[in-house]
Scaffold this motif. Sequence first.
Motif, PDB file in Angstrom:
ATOM      1  N   GLY A 101     -51.690  30.353 -35.670  1.00  0.00           N
ATOM      2  CA  GLY A 101     -51.887  30.070 -37.092  1.00  0.00           C
ATOM      3  C   GLY A 101     -51.136  28.831 -37.542  1.00  0.00           C
ATOM      4  O   GLY A 101     -51.614  28.073 -38.391  1.00  0.00           O
ATOM      5  N   MET A 102     -49.941  28.612 -36.983  1.00  0.00           N
ATOM      6  CA  MET A 102     -49.183  27.400 -37.319  1.00  0.00           C
ATOM      7  C   MET A 102     -49.983  26.156 -36.952  1.00  0.00           C
ATOM      8  O   MET A 102     -50.087  25.211 -37.740  1.00  0.00           O
ATOM      9  CB  MET A 102     -47.859  27.381 -36.554  1.00  0.00           C
ATOM     10  CG  MET A 102     -46.820  28.342 -37.029  1.00  0.00           C
ATOM     11  SD  MET A 102     -45.299  28.121 -36.070  1.00  0.00           S
ATOM     12  CE  MET A 102     -44.551  29.722 -36.279  1.00  0.00           C
ATOM     13  N   GLY A 103     -50.515  26.140 -35.728  1.00  0.00           N
ATOM     14  CA  GLY A 103     -51.286  24.987 -35.290  1.00  0.00           C
ATOM     15  C   GLY A 103     -52.507  24.773 -36.152  1.00  0.00           C
ATOM     16  O   GLY A 103     -52.794  23.645 -36.577  1.00  0.00           O
ATOM     17  N   TYR A 104     -53.225  25.853 -36.428  1.00  0.00           N
ATOM     18  CA  TYR A 104     -54.463  25.752 -37.210  1.00  0.00           C
ATOM     19  C   TYR A 104     -54.154  25.258 -38.629  1.00  0.00           C
ATOM     20  O   TYR A 104     -54.771  24.309 -39.126  1.00  0.00           O
ATOM     21  CB  TYR A 104     -55.152  27.114 -37.269  1.00  0.00           C
ATOM     22  CG  TYR A 104     -56.586  27.044 -37.757  1.00  0.00           C
ATOM     23  CD1 TYR A 104     -57.644  27.097 -36.860  1.00  0.00           C
ATOM     24  CD2 TYR A 104     -56.880  26.913 -39.111  1.00  0.00           C
ATOM     25  CE1 TYR A 104     -58.966  27.029 -37.299  1.00  0.00           C
ATOM     26  CE2 TYR A 104     -58.184  26.832 -39.562  1.00  0.00           C
ATOM     27  CZ  TYR A 104     -59.231  26.893 -38.642  1.00  0.00           C
ATOM     28  OH  TYR A 104     -60.524  26.806 -39.084  1.00  0.00           O
ATOM     29  N   LYS A 105     -53.198  25.908 -39.286  1.00  0.00           N
ATOM     30  CA  LYS A 105     -52.909  25.578 -40.680  1.00  0.00           C
ATOM     31  C   LYS A 105     -52.267  24.208 -40.836  1.00  0.00           C
ATOM     32  O   LYS A 105     -52.396  23.581 -41.898  1.00  0.00           O
ATOM     33  CB  LYS A 105     -52.034  26.670 -41.290  1.00  0.00           C
ATOM     34  CG  LYS A 105     -52.769  27.993 -41.456  1.00  0.00           C
ATOM     35  CD  LYS A 105     -51.900  29.065 -42.083  1.00  0.00           C
ATOM     36  CE  LYS A 105     -52.685  30.379 -42.238  1.00  0.00           C
ATOM     37  NZ  LYS A 105     -51.867  31.432 -42.863  1.00  0.00           N
ATOM     38  N   SER A 106     -51.574  23.727 -39.801  1.00  0.00           N
ATOM     39  CA  SER A 106     -50.969  22.395 -39.893  1.00  0.00           C
ATOM     40  C   SER A 106     -52.054  21.319 -39.945  1.00  0.00           C
ATOM     41  O   SER A 106     -51.950  20.355 -40.712  1.00  0.00           O
ATOM     42  CB  SER A 106     -50.010  22.148 -38.726  1.00  0.00           C
ATOM     43  OG  SER A 106     -50.687  22.086 -37.490  1.00  0.00           O
ATOM     44  N   VAL A 107     -53.098  21.476 -39.145  1.00  0.00           N
ATOM     45  CA  VAL A 107     -54.211  20.524 -39.178  1.00  0.00           C
ATOM     46  C   VAL A 107     -54.967  20.658 -40.501  1.00  0.00           C
ATOM     47  O   VAL A 107     -55.346  19.664 -41.128  1.00  0.00           O
ATOM     48  CB  VAL A 107     -55.157  20.740 -37.983  1.00  0.00           C
ATOM     49  CG1 VAL A 107     -56.406  19.858 -38.102  1.00  0.00           C
ATOM     50  CG2 VAL A 107     -54.437  20.460 -36.670  1.00  0.00           C
TER      51      VAL A 107
END
Length: 323
Positions: A276-282
């Motif tokens: 989720g961190m990776g997804y939401k950062s983009v």
Amino acid sequence: MKKTLLATIGAMSLVLSACGTGTSETESDGSGNSGGDETIKVGVVLKTLSSEYWSYVGAGVEAAAEDLGVEVQLLGPASETAYDEQNNMLETMLADDAMDAIVIAPLQPDSVVSVLGGTEKPILFVDTDAPFENKVSYIGTGNEEAARTGGEAAAEIAGEGAEAAWIGGVQGNTTSDQREAGFIAGLEAGGVTVVAKQYAEGLADKAASTMENILTSNPNLTVVVTNNDEMAAGAARAADAAGRELVIFGFDGIQAGVQNVIDGTVTGTVAQDPYGMGYKSVEAAVAAIKGETVEEFIDTGSKIITSENAEDYLATLREQLGE
């Protein structure tokens, strides 16, 4: 022959230009990125790409890029101690005029801030925050709050009046200190007394030797909480060798840690949401590029994993990596 060669080169240049911009008729909007239909480009520099935890973050980054139709350059140094390598990657991205925004998980926050300097590109931090004055957002776990829920869960299992130990990563590290404060607050709220605090640099073997010393000095100890899953495994190994049954909680929720819960090696883990961190950062970077409002802190949440839900959670982790 010379005219033919020049014509060929000219045609190739037009093709490359079209591929690089997504359209040959779009004009720049003056903000560092082009408007219209031009492909958005986001640079992402993680702490490394060579660990299970960061593979989840990377998988989330790539999924978001596909879903949102943007281009992502995903990089990471060889290890989490390759500070100069990460800084060099960041410098290269900053110098790339085609890069519309940058997401970074800083190995050394202060050093990264120095590299960023006065850049006007949108800068977002993932997993680990940094004191950059012009940052758009920090996307990650609220470490103290997440650890507090872990301390409360451990206290509920151990019971009021139990004695506990904390094994941290590196003392003075922001993330480790936040988890320490949270775990201790949760334990104390449940009537558990913390009688020992030691640090093992995030390493399983060092946690095992540290646990040996703690057990010798604290014969009534029944709880240990740690900064990550690796140290929880090391502490469990030492407790088993000493013939002691303890309530043991780790932090991160990687596959190995969840499997240890399933096997009964440790009691539980506080699972972050690196995917989720990776997804939401983009997602947040794209919003910033488009001039949309982005929250300064995007909490990706956490979840307590015990024997009751470990099997289901392990299946989720494997699915995120396409296993």
